[in-house]
Design a protein around this motif. Sequence first.
Motif, PDB file in Angstrom:
ATOM      1  N   ALA A  87      -5.834   0.073   3.863  1.00 45.16           N
ATOM      2  CA  ALA A  87      -4.623   0.353   3.079  1.00 45.16           C
ATOM      3  C   ALA A  87      -4.629  -0.384   1.743  1.00 45.16           C
ATOM      4  O   ALA A  87      -4.043   0.087   0.769  1.00 45.16           O
ATOM      5  CB  ALA A  87      -3.390  -0.030   3.894  1.00 45.16           C
ATOM      6  N   THR A  88      -5.299  -1.535   1.687  1.00 47.97           N
ATOM      7  CA  THR A  88      -5.339  -2.263   0.416  1.00 47.97           C
ATOM      8  C   THR A  88      -6.042  -1.434  -0.657  1.00 47.97           C
ATOM      9  O   THR A  88      -5.853  -1.675  -1.843  1.00 47.97           O
ATOM     10  CB  THR A  88      -6.077  -3.614   0.564  1.00 47.97           C
ATOM     11  OG1 THR A  88      -7.379  -3.364   1.064  1.00 47.97           O
ATOM     12  CG2 THR A  88      -5.362  -4.546   1.511  1.00 47.97           C
ATOM     13  N   SER A 100      -5.742   1.895  -0.832  1.00 41.99           N
ATOM     14  CA  SER A 100      -5.040   3.167  -1.052  1.00 41.99           C
ATOM     15  C   SER A 100      -4.783   3.300  -2.549  1.00 41.99           C
ATOM     16  O   SER A 100      -4.627   2.294  -3.241  1.00 41.99           O
ATOM     17  CB  SER A 100      -3.717   3.190  -0.279  1.00 41.99           C
ATOM     18  OG  SER A 100      -2.891   2.102  -0.637  1.00 41.99           O
ATOM     19  N   TRP A 108       1.155   4.123   2.155  1.00 45.73           N
ATOM     20  CA  TRP A 108       0.767   4.321   3.559  1.00 45.73           C
ATOM     21  C   TRP A 108       0.396   5.762   3.888  1.00 45.73           C
ATOM     22  O   TRP A 108      -0.082   6.038   4.984  1.00 45.73           O
ATOM     23  CB  TRP A 108       1.866   3.780   4.486  1.00 45.73           C
ATOM     24  CG  TRP A 108       1.903   2.289   4.385  1.00 45.73           C
ATOM     25  CD1 TRP A 108       2.783   1.540   3.660  1.00 45.73           C
ATOM     26  CD2 TRP A 108       0.966   1.363   4.959  1.00 45.73           C
ATOM     27  NE1 TRP A 108       2.455   0.201   3.746  1.00 45.73           N
ATOM     28  CE2 TRP A 108       1.350   0.060   4.543  1.00 45.73           C
ATOM     29  CE3 TRP A 108      -0.158   1.489   5.779  1.00 45.73           C
ATOM     30  CZ2 TRP A 108       0.648  -1.088   4.920  1.00 45.73           C
ATOM     31  CZ3 TRP A 108      -0.855   0.345   6.160  1.00 45.73           C
ATOM     32  CH2 TRP A 108      -0.447  -0.922   5.731  1.00 45.73           C
ATOM     33  N   GLY A 150       1.985  -4.763   3.869  1.00 50.87           N
ATOM     34  CA  GLY A 150       2.760  -3.905   4.752  1.00 50.87           C
ATOM     35  C   GLY A 150       3.666  -4.655   5.702  1.00 50.87           C
ATOM     36  O   GLY A 150       3.549  -5.850   5.921  1.00 50.87           O
ATOM     37  N   PRO A 209       0.804  -1.220   0.000  1.00 50.10           N
ATOM     38  CA  PRO A 209       0.000   0.000   0.000  1.00 50.10           C
ATOM     39  C   PRO A 209       0.837   1.270   0.000  1.00 50.10           C
ATOM     40  O   PRO A 209       2.025   1.267   0.332  1.00 50.10           O
ATOM     41  CB  PRO A 209      -0.788  -0.099   1.307  1.00 50.10           C
ATOM     42  CG  PRO A 209      -0.783  -1.532   1.665  1.00 50.10           C
ATOM     43  CD  PRO A 209       0.535  -2.062   1.170  1.00 50.10           C
ATOM     44  N   GLY A 213      -3.749  -0.987  -3.523  1.00 53.38           N
ATOM     45  CA  GLY A 213      -2.564  -1.481  -2.810  1.00 53.38           C
ATOM     46  C   GLY A 213      -1.936  -2.663  -3.533  1.00 53.38           C
ATOM     47  O   GLY A 213      -0.797  -3.049  -3.262  1.00 53.38           O
ATOM     48  N   TYR A 271      -7.097   6.400   2.607  1.00 48.59           N
ATOM     49  CA  TYR A 271      -7.711   5.082   2.840  1.00 48.59           C
ATOM     50  C   TYR A 271      -6.851   4.261   3.806  1.00 48.59           C
ATOM     51  O   TYR A 271      -7.379   3.477   4.598  1.00 48.59           O
ATOM     52  CB  TYR A 271      -7.934   4.326   1.521  1.00 48.59           C
ATOM     53  CG  TYR A 271      -9.231   4.739   0.868  1.00 48.59           C
ATOM     54  CD1 TYR A 271     -10.397   4.012   1.078  1.00 48.59           C
ATOM     55  CD2 TYR A 271      -9.298   5.884   0.087  1.00 48.59           C
ATOM     56  CE1 TYR A 271     -11.599   4.411   0.523  1.00 48.59           C
ATOM     57  CE2 TYR A 271     -10.490   6.295  -0.482  1.00 48.59           C
ATOM     58  CZ  TYR A 271     -11.641   5.552  -0.260  1.00 48.59           C
ATOM     59  OH  TYR A 271     -12.826   5.948  -0.803  1.00 48.59           O
ATOM     60  N   SER A 272      -5.556   4.429   3.752  1.00 46.26           N
ATOM     61  CA  SER A 272      -4.687   3.755   4.727  1.00 46.26           C
ATOM     62  C   SER A 272      -5.007   4.283   6.118  1.00 46.26           C
ATOM     63  O   SER A 272      -5.105   3.521   7.089  1.00 46.26           O
ATOM     64  CB  SER A 272      -3.209   3.996   4.408  1.00 46.26           C
ATOM     65  OG  SER A 272      -2.899   3.482   3.147  1.00 46.26           O
ATOM     66  N   GLN A 273      -5.217   5.597   6.216  1.00 41.17           N
ATOM     67  CA  GLN A 273      -5.528   6.180   7.520  1.00 41.17           C
ATOM     68  C   GLN A 273      -6.872   5.684   8.025  1.00 41.17           C
ATOM     69  O   GLN A 273      -7.104   5.574   9.219  1.00 41.17           O
ATOM     70  CB  GLN A 273      -5.504   7.708   7.416  1.00 41.17           C
ATOM     71  CG  GLN A 273      -4.098   8.222   7.128  1.00 41.17           C
ATOM     72  CD  GLN A 273      -4.064   9.702   6.834  1.00 41.17           C
ATOM     73  OE1 GLN A 273      -4.924  10.454   7.283  1.00 41.17           O
ATOM     74  NE2 GLN A 273      -3.076  10.130   6.080  1.00 41.17           N
ATOM     75  N   ASN A 296       6.755  -1.278   3.639  1.00 42.88           N
ATOM     76  CA  ASN A 296       6.278  -2.524   3.026  1.00 42.88           C
ATOM     77  C   ASN A 296       7.213  -3.726   3.132  1.00 42.88           C
ATOM     78  O   ASN A 296       6.733  -4.865   3.100  1.00 42.88           O
ATOM     79  CB  ASN A 296       5.942  -2.269   1.547  1.00 42.88           C
ATOM     80  CG  ASN A 296       4.631  -1.520   1.405  1.00 42.88           C
ATOM     81  OD1 ASN A 296       3.645  -1.834   2.071  1.00 42.88           O
ATOM     82  ND2 ASN A 296       4.611  -0.495   0.551  1.00 42.88           N
TER      83      ASN A 296
END
Length: 356
Positions: free
Chosen positions: A100-101, A103, A90, A299, A88, A109, A94-96, A132
């Motif tokens: 994350a997949t 993102s 990071w 990750g 991803p 991701g 979307y990660s937040q 990662n």
Amino acid sequence: MRGFAMIEPGKTGFIEKADPKVGERDALVRPLAVAPCTSDIHTVYEDALGPRTNMILGHEACGVVVEVGREVKDFQPGDRVLVPAITPNWSDVYSQAGYATDSDGMLGGWKFSNIKDGVFGTRFHVNDADGNLAHLPDEIDPAEACMLSDMIPTGLHASEMAGVTFGDTVAVIGIGPVGLMALRGAVLHGAGRVFAVGSREKTVEVAKAYGATDIIDYHNGGIAEQILAATDGQGVDKVLIAGGDAEHTFEEAVKMLKAGGSIGNVNYLNGHDNVVFNAGDWGVGMGHKTIHGGLMPGGRLRMEKLASLVVNGRIDPSLLITHRFEGFDKIPDAIELMHHKPDDLIKPVVICNDID
Ligand code: NAD
Ligand code: ZN
């Protein structure tokens, strides 16, 4: 550099390309070992992702770092690394948000062998190396380390999404390598009775070794029917899907699921199909049955934690590896095996001891 690519839909071969450029937070890696995935087969031969041309395949590997960008802090050339299939971005929102997949867009991701060249190259590029990559523990053999890229994280994610807990009765549909790891995930999460739905002698043997209590052969009739009969009509608490298709498998899964139960799907469905199930089996829409579907989380932290399961003997990835090839040029043989899936195949690995 050289790589084994999808030249166009249905056609593969070796191609030459310039080495990828390494950004400030990225790394360039050479593979120590690689493994093909069923997803590579869906991509090349079933038009599942849409057309790709001259894209190097592969997203399962471990390797040695060759070069890092200026801002990479924790990795340096010469380090042996685990590489997740999903890498991803990071910093994406979307990660937040915890996805994350997704993102850089839904499933964004998933970069290797999807939106950029994959790991079947003499060099491959890893975005956000500190976020990662993970160091490859000395105890883990490189062939087994490839199972940490995708098979272990994906399978475990199915049981995680379904929320398997102590004493649950669980059905695992499809016991290829992903389903076997879903099954192992269910056992590690505390499942009681575990139905493995499959038929091949080799996969059934490994399913039992990972903790299956019952085997259901889907060639002997409906899966739901067989599982309902075996559970006095009660059904199961959780269903993990790692095989089958959109048009039939969800119907069986919803039917065998108890009210309040949930499904964790990691099967890569064909984007042209509709998912079909009966509304009555879903309590006419009110049976509190939940379907989750997800790409494996990637990750570094995830890789480190899953590696700990291997180092400490909770998961034995060696049971998944039925075929070993020596030499980078054997990648097409491994892909062909995945394409034709002989009965004794679970997972092939290619040891790339001829690249420097
Ligand atoms: P596989 O083909 O080796 O295993 C699937 C198994 O399901 C096979 O043994 C097949 O015989 C069996 N099967 C087929 N129809 C069935 C049915 N109706 N009922 C029960 N079993 C049935 O594949 P795999 O490598 O284990 O991967 C499983 C799926 O997971 C693939 O679709 C793959 O693309 C996908 N995948 C998803 C992710 C993710 O992140 N979500 C990652 C990797 C792979
Ligand atoms: Zn995969």
